[in-house]
Design an enzyme around this catalytic site. Structure first.
Site, PDB file in Angstrom:
ATOM      1  N   SER A   1       0.842  -1.200   0.000  1.00 53.31           N
ATOM      2  CA  SER A   1       0.000   0.000   0.000  1.00 53.31           C
ATOM      3  C   SER A   1       0.869   1.238   0.000  1.00 53.31           C
ATOM      4  CB  SER A   1      -0.883   0.014   1.245  1.00 53.31           C
ATOM      5  OG  SER A   1      -1.412   1.321   1.420  1.00 53.31           O
TER       6      SER A   1
ATOM      7  N   HIS B   1      -1.362  -1.259  -4.193  1.00 54.12           N
ATOM      8  CA  HIS B   1      -2.624  -0.991  -3.487  1.00 54.12           C
ATOM      9  C   HIS B   1      -2.730   0.513  -3.236  1.00 54.12           C
ATOM     10  CE1 HIS B   1      -6.027  -2.127  -0.907  1.00 54.12           C
ATOM     11  NE2 HIS B   1      -5.593  -1.221  -0.039  1.00 54.12           N
TER      12      HIS B   1
ATOM     13  N   ASP C   1      -4.916   3.488  -1.684  1.00 53.42           N
ATOM     14  CA  ASP C   1      -5.950   3.761  -0.683  1.00 53.42           C
ATOM     15  C   ASP C   1      -6.552   5.139  -0.897  1.00 53.42           C
ATOM     16  OD1 ASP C   1      -6.078   1.442   1.065  1.00 53.42           O
ATOM     17  OD2 ASP C   1      -3.976   1.891   1.512  1.00 53.42           O
TER      18      ASP C   1
ATOM     19  N   MET D   1      -9.227   7.808   0.220  1.00 50.60           N
ATOM     20  CA  MET D   1     -10.044   8.160   1.386  1.00 50.60           C
ATOM     21  C   MET D   1     -10.644   9.547   1.182  1.00 50.60           C
ATOM     22  SD  MET D   1      -7.625   6.847   4.462  1.00 50.60           S
ATOM     23  CE  MET D   1      -6.710   5.292   4.360  1.00 50.60           C
TER      24      MET D   1
ATOM     25  N   HIS E   1      -8.559   0.894  -3.738  1.00 49.74           N
ATOM     26  CA  HIS E   1      -9.433   0.618  -2.593  1.00 49.74           C
ATOM     27  C   HIS E   1     -10.150   1.924  -2.240  1.00 49.74           C
ATOM     28  CE1 HIS E   1      -9.517  -0.521   1.992  1.00 49.74           C
ATOM     29  NE2 HIS E   1     -10.724  -0.500   1.456  1.00 49.74           N
TER      30      HIS E   1
ATOM     31  N   MET F   1     -12.287   4.037  -0.122  1.00 50.12           N
ATOM     32  CA  MET F   1     -12.909   4.221   1.197  1.00 50.12           C
ATOM     33  C   MET F   1     -13.640   5.550   1.151  1.00 50.12           C
ATOM     34  SD  MET F   1      -9.694   2.809   3.352  1.00 50.12           S
ATOM     35  CE  MET F   1      -8.630   3.012   1.928  1.00 50.12           C
TER      36      MET F   1
ATOM     37  N   MET G   1     -11.301  -6.373   5.704  1.00 51.29           N
ATOM     38  CA  MET G   1     -10.418  -5.460   6.444  1.00 51.29           C
ATOM     39  C   MET G   1     -10.003  -6.118   7.758  1.00 51.29           C
ATOM     40  SD  MET G   1      -9.986  -2.815   4.526  1.00 51.29           S
ATOM     41  CE  MET G   1      -9.003  -1.920   5.734  1.00 51.29           C
TER      42      MET G   1
ATOM     43  N   ASP H   1      -6.323  -6.620   4.557  1.00 47.51           N
ATOM     44  CA  ASP H   1      -5.718  -5.290   4.546  1.00 47.51           C
ATOM     45  C   ASP H   1      -5.709  -4.733   5.963  1.00 47.51           C
ATOM     46  OD1 ASP H   1      -4.910  -2.730   3.932  1.00 47.51           O
ATOM     47  OD2 ASP H   1      -6.687  -2.206   2.758  1.00 47.51           O
ATOM     48  N   GLY H   2      -4.502  -4.514   6.479  1.00 45.32           N
ATOM     49  CA  GLY H   2      -4.360  -3.878   7.784  1.00 45.32           C
ATOM     50  C   GLY H   2      -3.576  -4.745   8.753  1.00 45.32           C
TER      51      GLY H   2
END
Ligand code: DX5
Ligand code: ZN
Length: 216
Positions: free
Chosen positions: A7, A32, A34, A36, A65, A67, A136, A174-175
């Site tokens: 990520s 990846h 992210d 947001m 991804h 969010m 997640m 993920d995470g």
């Protein structure tokens, strides 16, 4: 075969191009990304214009991804910017099935993400319609959080649900993924590992990626 998707949330944004070349040279399968919106999650990152710029520096698969609230309004922009896959949160997509159709209509792969507290029942009716399910393993919004172990039985249950439906769809996590948690999630049935701080915080990103790819 395990796929590793570093990520770029944990990358040095002042030299994002180099940071992406580094993981490409280090054996990453996907990038990846992210996204947001400061609304679905309490943090802001980047939008489609940034994706369009970094599209020029690598041929790696772009895993976006989202969010964000109202993900349907961003699908076309991310596809045009060069996303290879767009993953939307089931909690944010009011019409999830339509959303998956919209993503596929853009010629890109479609995934569905679930927060740790969200039930698998949210995806039960769209099992054949997605190319990937993202479970997640932290609450989305920030890198560097601690892995939530109660997601492990959820991964196994989703794997069984897919098997029962005759599907071999990828399960992504993920995470909080590192060499230790990677063993656990792979054992439960995950096939795609996202890792931010573990890869970008390592002195040797290639070795970190290799340690994730080595899990069985
Ligand atoms: C969290 C993001 C993750 C994040 C993971 O909201 O979706 O992709 O970058 O970071 P680590 O691997 O550091 O937990
Ligand atoms: Zn992510």
């Amino acid at each position: 075969m395990i796929k590793v998707a570093p990520s770029i949330l944990s990358a040095d944004f002042s030299c994002l191009g180099e940071e992406i070349r580094k993981i490409e040279a280090g054996g990453a399968d996907w990038v990846h990304i992210d996204v947001m919106d400061g609304n679905f999650v309490p943090n802001l990152t980047f939008g489609a214009p940034v994706v369009a710029k970094i599209r020029k520096v690598t041929k790696l698969f772009f895993d976006c991804h989202l969010m964000v609230e109202h993900p349907e309004t961003y699908i076309e922009a991310f596809a045009k910017a060069g996303a290879d896959q767009i993953v939307v949160h089931a909690e944010a997509a009011k019409h999830l099935h339509r959303c998956l159709q919209q993503i596929h209509a853009q010629g890109v792969k479609a995934g569905v993400a679930l927060n740790p507290a969200s039930s698998l029942s949210l995806v039960e009716e769209v099992l054949p319609d997605a190319d990937l399910f993202l479970l997640m393993t932290v609450n989305p919004g920030f890198g560097g959080q601690k892995f939530i172990p109660t997601v492990l039985p959820k991964i196994s249950r989703l794997r069984r649900m897919l098997q029962y439906a005759g599907l071999t769809t990828d399960i992504q996590v993920d995470g909080g993924i590192n060499a230790e948690t990677a063993e656990l999630v792979a054992g439960a049935g995950a096939t795609v590992l996202v890792a931010g701080s573990y890869v970008y915080g390592a002195d040797d990103a290639a070795a970190a990626i290799a340690s994730l790819k080595a899990v069985r």
